[in-house]
Design a protein around this motif. Structure first.
Motif, mmCIF file in Angstrom:
data_model
loop_
_atom_site.group_PDB
_atom_site.id
_atom_site.type_symbol
_atom_site.label_atom_id
_atom_site.label_comp_id
_atom_site.label_asym_id
_atom_site.label_seq_id
_atom_site.Cartn_x
_atom_site.Cartn_y
_atom_site.Cartn_z
ATOM 1 N N VAL A 181 0.843 -1.205 0.000
ATOM 2 C CA VAL A 181 0.000 0.000 0.000
ATOM 3 C C VAL A 181 0.873 1.248 0.000
ATOM 4 N N GLN A 182 0.527 2.197 -0.858
ATOM 5 C CA GLN A 182 1.208 3.482 -0.903
ATOM 6 C C GLN A 182 0.175 4.603 -0.903
ATOM 7 N N PHE A 183 0.509 5.709 -0.247
ATOM 8 C CA PHE A 183 -0.406 6.842 -0.171
ATOM 9 C C PHE A 183 0.143 8.012 -0.986
ATOM 10 N N GLN A 184 -0.763 8.669 -1.684
ATOM 11 C CA GLN A 184 -0.403 9.858 -2.445
ATOM 12 C C GLN A 184 -0.873 11.098 -1.687
ATOM 13 N N PRO A 185 -0.024 12.122 -1.562
ATOM 14 C CA PRO A 185 -0.441 13.357 -0.875
ATOM 15 C C PRO A 185 -1.669 13.956 -1.557
ATOM 16 N N GLY A 186 -2.533 14.553 -0.762
ATOM 17 C CA GLY A 186 -3.748 15.157 -1.285
ATOM 18 C C GLY A 186 -4.905 14.972 -0.331
ATOM 19 N N SER A 187 -6.084 15.396 -0.761
ATOM 20 C CA SER A 187 -7.283 15.285 0.071
ATOM 21 C C SER A 187 -8.200 14.196 -0.479
ATOM 22 N N TYR A 188 -8.884 13.537 0.443
ATOM 23 C CA TYR A 188 -9.727 12.405 0.075
ATOM 24 C C TYR A 188 -11.091 12.530 0.749
ATOM 25 N N ALA A 189 -12.132 12.217 -0.007
ATOM 26 C CA ALA A 189 -13.491 12.230 0.523
ATOM 27 C C ALA A 189 -13.798 10.854 1.103
ATOM 28 N N LEU A 190 -13.862 10.794 2.426
ATOM 29 C CA LEU A 190 -14.160 9.543 3.111
ATOM 30 C C LEU A 190 -15.456 9.709 3.907
ATOM 31 N N LYS A 191 -15.673 8.815 4.858
ATOM 32 C CA LYS A 191 -16.839 8.903 5.733
ATOM 33 C C LYS A 191 -16.404 8.667 7.173
ATOM 34 N N ASP A 212 -9.925 19.591 -6.085
ATOM 35 C CA ASP A 212 -9.659 20.974 -5.676
ATOM 36 C C ASP A 212 -10.143 21.209 -4.253
ATOM 37 N N PRO A 213 -9.513 20.598 -3.259
ATOM 38 C CA PRO A 213 -9.954 20.773 -1.878
ATOM 39 C C PRO A 213 -9.666 22.189 -1.394
ATOM 40 N N SER A 214 -10.449 22.646 -0.468
ATOM 41 C CA SER A 214 -10.259 24.003 0.032
ATOM 42 C C SER A 214 -10.862 24.146 1.413
ATOM 43 N N ILE A 215 -10.432 25.174 2.100
ATOM 44 C CA ILE A 215 -11.011 25.571 3.384
ATOM 45 C C ILE A 215 -11.868 26.805 3.117
ATOM 46 N N VAL A 216 -13.150 26.708 3.421
ATOM 47 C CA VAL A 216 -14.068 27.826 3.204
ATOM 48 C C VAL A 216 -14.377 28.463 4.553
ATOM 49 N N ILE A 217 -14.074 29.754 4.689
ATOM 50 C CA ILE A 217 -14.321 30.482 5.927
ATOM 51 C C ILE A 217 -15.441 31.485 5.687
ATOM 52 N N VAL A 231 -7.356 21.637 10.945
ATOM 53 C CA VAL A 231 -7.015 20.298 11.414
ATOM 54 C C VAL A 231 -7.724 19.239 10.578
ATOM 55 N N SER A 232 -9.032 19.401 10.384
ATOM 56 C CA SER A 232 -9.806 18.366 9.704
ATOM 57 C C SER A 232 -9.662 18.406 8.196
ATOM 58 N N LYS A 233 -9.436 19.578 7.615
ATOM 59 C CA LYS A 233 -9.356 19.693 6.167
ATOM 60 C C LYS A 233 -7.932 19.611 5.647
ATOM 61 N N ALA A 234 -7.022 20.311 6.309
ATOM 62 C CA ALA A 234 -5.651 20.381 5.810
ATOM 63 C C ALA A 234 -4.757 19.290 6.384
ATOM 64 N N GLY A 235 -5.283 18.480 7.309
ATOM 65 C CA GLY A 235 -4.501 17.386 7.860
ATOM 66 C C GLY A 235 -3.424 17.816 8.822
ATOM 67 N N LEU A 236 -3.524 19.031 9.343
ATOM 68 C CA LEU A 236 -2.531 19.527 10.295
ATOM 69 C C LEU A 236 -2.875 19.050 11.701
ATOM 70 N N THR A 268 -12.198 31.540 0.489
ATOM 71 C CA THR A 268 -11.904 30.147 0.175
ATOM 72 C C THR A 268 -10.410 29.996 -0.056
ATOM 73 N N TYR A 269 -9.784 29.107 0.710
ATOM 74 C CA TYR A 269 -8.340 28.914 0.634
ATOM 75 C C TYR A 269 -8.038 27.477 0.186
ATOM 76 N N PRO A 270 -7.401 27.320 -0.985
ATOM 77 C CA PRO A 270 -7.065 25.965 -1.462
ATOM 78 C C PRO A 270 -6.134 25.260 -0.488
ATOM 79 N N ILE A 271 -6.311 23.965 -0.381
ATOM 80 C CA ILE A 271 -5.460 23.175 0.502
ATOM 81 C C ILE A 271 -4.174 22.813 -0.240
ATOM 82 N N ASN A 272 -3.058 23.075 0.392
ATOM 83 C CA ASN A 272 -1.747 22.721 -0.145
ATOM 84 C C ASN A 272 -1.105 21.735 0.821
ATOM 85 N N PRO A 273 -0.969 20.464 0.420
ATOM 86 C CA PRO A 273 -0.421 19.455 1.339
ATOM 87 C C PRO A 273 0.964 19.782 1.871
ATOM 88 N N LYS A 274 1.674 20.700 1.217
ATOM 89 C CA LYS A 274 3.035 21.032 1.655
ATOM 90 C C LYS A 274 3.059 22.199 2.640
#
Length: 441
Positions: A181-191, A212-217, A231-236, A268-274
């Protein structure tokens, strides 16, 4: 606003006191009901998930008076008849029979293969142990982000933190048994509440990758909710986000600023995994500074405008009323009147999702944000304001209003008054509307 809905003396201009009558208290709980939609959750555009399991909405507004206490109902538990007796538990006996049958039929090899499942069945029957893993494919939607450089342990921790898996341990053990199993950086729609196996399968499915994941304020969102979104969107991690929020010297803010609250422009701020937490915050601060500049706010006035606009953002309803609400507060400041904003009181209690307050909260002088007890603007912003509120403060309406009250909670119609007597008539109009619409009480 102005406390005219109190059944007692209210500070007025130059020490004038007045009472709005006891009938106003009956309507107090509905006064702070927002006539506009509540500020939305911090979610990305494509999904309807929430922040770390909570629907995080901004507060409503105080419509010209104090809000009442949130009511609740107590329910009683029904009690079975005395002659009913619970059936005897047969779980352990049944499990034992099953185990014996397997050993007899298939020998030791079959038992060793089936023992873990049998133990799970026995535990479930006897209720002696709770599973460390969810079952099934999950419930409500949630978006998680795998950052560049994350290893298996990091991914497992992110899934647990976002409520996807029950424990990171079970998911990580599954990873150890899945070396390819390998993981690719990015955002994923799970449950939320997925089994570890279902979560791992979903992460390997390219269809779940959010392009195109983003944080909407939304306007009026509080810092605490923005942190939760990061925390929940950007994985921080929560620790990294909180530490970055406290490092105020990193963002080029005016001297004397004590919090990032108010300085994070709603957008709206796009999520940047880096990106780190500081990079997200810096982008939000820079965006706020740009909008302040566009609104014509001088650097020396930025802090006051942000504080003032954060109050207007929470108290105003209809877009056309924003400049009027700003004028009401400015007129009260000019006259030496207390602002008496329930939104500031609620914020000082740590509640950023409502503006209703209690008598005890409004009487609490230890609350630095209590504008019923302390003169002037609150010591710091109470929300993160958008352009509408910023422009309302820099381009206030012209008028002599000192009071306002929403008289129709469906349409948001608000009456602005010059005098307390006029305001009391508007309050009666609001009370009449409440009597005609009992569902709102």
């Amino acid at each position: 606003l102005g406390g005219s809905l109190h059944s007692g003396p209210v500070p007025g201009a130059r020490g004038e006191d007045a009472s709005a009558g006891a009938a106003a208290d009956a309507a107090a709980s509905a006064v702070a009901t927002d006539a506009r939609p509540a500020d939305g959750p911090l979610d990305d555009g494509p999904s309807d998930d929430d922040l770390a399991g909570d629907d995080l909405a901004g507060g409503g507004r105080g419509a010209g008076g104090r809000g009442g206490d949130d009511g609740g109902r107590r329910g009683g538990a029904s009690r079975p008849p005395r002659d009913e007796r619970p059936p005897r538990r047969k779980g352990p006996l049944i499990a034992g029979i099953v185990i014996v049958a397997i050993v007899v039929a298939g020998g030791a090899v079959a038992y060793n293969f089936a023992a873990p499942k049998i133990q799970a069945i026995a535990s479930a029957i006897s209720g002696s142990q709770e599973s460390d893993d969810y079952t099934g494919d999950g419930t409500s939607k949630v978006t998680i982000t795998i950052k560049d450089g994350d290893i298996g342990e990091d991914v497992a921790a992110t899934l647990q933190r976002s409520g996807v898996v029950k424990t990171s341990k079970v998911f990580y053990q599954l990873l150890l048994a899945s070396p390819n199993v390998q993981f690719q950086p990015g955002s994923y729609a799970l449950k939320k509440k997925m089994s570890s196996k279902a979560a791992l399968t979903a992460l390997q499915d390219k269809a779940n990758r959010v392009q195109d994941p983003s944080i909407v304020i939304p306007e009026g969102t509080a810092l605490a909710d923005i942190e939760a979104g990061m925390v929940s969107k950007a994985g921080l991690s929560k620790a990294d986000v909180e530490a970055a929020a406290k490092d105020l010297s990193a963002y080029g803010l005016p001297s004397g600023v004590t919090t990032l609250e108010g300085w994070l422009f709603p957008a709206t701020y796009p999520i940047n995994p880096k990106w780190t937490a500081k990079q997200y915050f810096q982008t939000m601060v820079d965006t706020m500074k740009q909008h302040l500049k566009t609104a014509g706010v001088a650097e020396a006035d930025q802090e006051r405008v942000v504080v003032f606009a954060s109050l207007v953002q929470k108290e105003a309803g209809l877009a056309a009323d924003y400049p009027k609400v700003a004028r009401v507060f400015q007129n009260r400041l000019d006259d030496g009147m207390l602002l008496q904003s329930d939104a500031t009181v609620a914020y000082g209690t740590g509640n950023t999702h409502r503006v209703t307050t209690t008598d005890a909260e409004r009487a609490d002088k230890s609350n630095r944000y209590n504008t019923y007890q302390h003169e002037g603007l609150p010591p710091a912003p109470i929300s993160n304001p958008g352009d509408l509120a910023l422009n309302a403060v820099t381009k206030m309406a012209t008028g002599n209003w000192r009071y306002f009250v929403t008289v129709n909670l469906e349409t948001g119609e608000t009456v602005f008054s010059d005098t307390l007597a006029q305001h009391e008539q508007a309050v009666k109009q609001f009370q009449a509307w409440l009597r005609a619409h009992p569902d709102y009480q």
